[in-house]
Design an enzyme around this catalytic site. Sequence first.
Site, PDB file in Angstrom:
ATOM      1  N   GLN A  41       0.811  -1.226   0.000  1.00 50.27           N
ATOM      2  CA  GLN A  41       0.000   0.000   0.000  1.00 50.27           C
ATOM      3  C   GLN A  41       0.840   1.269   0.000  1.00 50.27           C
ATOM      4  OE1 GLN A  41      -2.482  -0.810   3.367  1.00 50.27           O
ATOM      5  NE2 GLN A  41      -4.013  -1.855   2.120  1.00 50.27           N
ATOM      6  N   ASN A  42       2.168   1.129  -0.002  1.00 50.20           N
ATOM      7  CA  ASN A  42       3.021   2.299  -0.111  1.00 50.20           C
ATOM      8  C   ASN A  42       2.940   2.785  -1.561  1.00 50.20           C
ATOM      9  OD1 ASN A  42       5.491   3.953  -0.517  1.00 50.20           O
ATOM     10  ND2 ASN A  42       5.828   3.411   1.624  1.00 50.20           N
ATOM     11  N   HIS A  43       2.805   4.071  -1.747  1.00 51.76           N
ATOM     12  CA  HIS A  43       2.621   4.637  -3.085  1.00 51.76           C
ATOM     13  C   HIS A  43       3.921   4.901  -3.848  1.00 51.76           C
ATOM     14  CE1 HIS A  43      -1.569   6.258  -1.819  1.00 51.76           C
ATOM     15  NE2 HIS A  43      -1.672   5.090  -2.410  1.00 51.76           N
ATOM     16  N   PHE A  44       5.075   4.627  -3.249  1.00 52.80           N
ATOM     17  CA  PHE A  44       6.350   5.004  -3.868  1.00 52.80           C
ATOM     18  C   PHE A  44       6.489   4.497  -5.305  1.00 52.80           C
ATOM     19  CE2 PHE A  44      10.829   4.209  -4.865  1.00 52.80           C
ATOM     20  CZ  PHE A  44      11.334   5.487  -4.730  1.00 52.80           C
ATOM     21  N   THR A 147       5.202   8.747   1.013  1.00 57.38           N
ATOM     22  CA  THR A 147       4.430   7.796   0.209  1.00 57.38           C
ATOM     23  C   THR A 147       3.834   6.685   1.063  1.00 57.38           C
ATOM     24  OG1 THR A 147       6.424   6.510  -0.268  1.00 57.38           O
ATOM     25  CG2 THR A 147       5.817   8.235  -1.862  1.00 57.38           C
TER      26      THR A 147
END
Length: 169
Positions: A41-44, A147
């Site tokens: 779920q990290n947007h990086f 992120t």
Amino acid sequence: MSGAVLEGLAPVLSADTRVLVLGSFPGAASLQARQYYAHPQNHFWKILQALWPQHPLPPAGPDGYADRCAWLLDRGLGLWDVYQSCEREGSLDTSIRKARVNDFQGLLGRAPHRAAVAHNGGESFRHAKAVRASLGVEIPSLRLPSTSPANASWSFEKKLNAWHEAMAR
């Protein structure tokens, strides 16, 4: 995990790295996988793919991580964290205790063409002045929204716009 000293990840960079993206310290999922930004779920990685849609991002997971790092380096980006080690339960920056800052002076010969340091989140940016001083060069320090999924107050689109503006410099 209380009291256990956690060790961070090695830097991902090359002699062609122009922008060094600095996080604070890898989350639990990243430490377990030994990969930067491994939490699904990290947007990086999603943000980077949106910034360079013409270059497909290799798949996530243990088999694709080396290819993702190569993809990142091909874009002139490098990765590392402000902290080399710390004590922490969970993944939140607010839980970091007894942190040791990484040796940024050691990067001087490894990435000589730096144009900026992009801080992924406020905890990293708290160290912007010290990082810049350690690098011994006057380069911009960019404060980017984290992120992390813990940064839920920022939508993906808002994060993307901020990262796009910073990477367009």
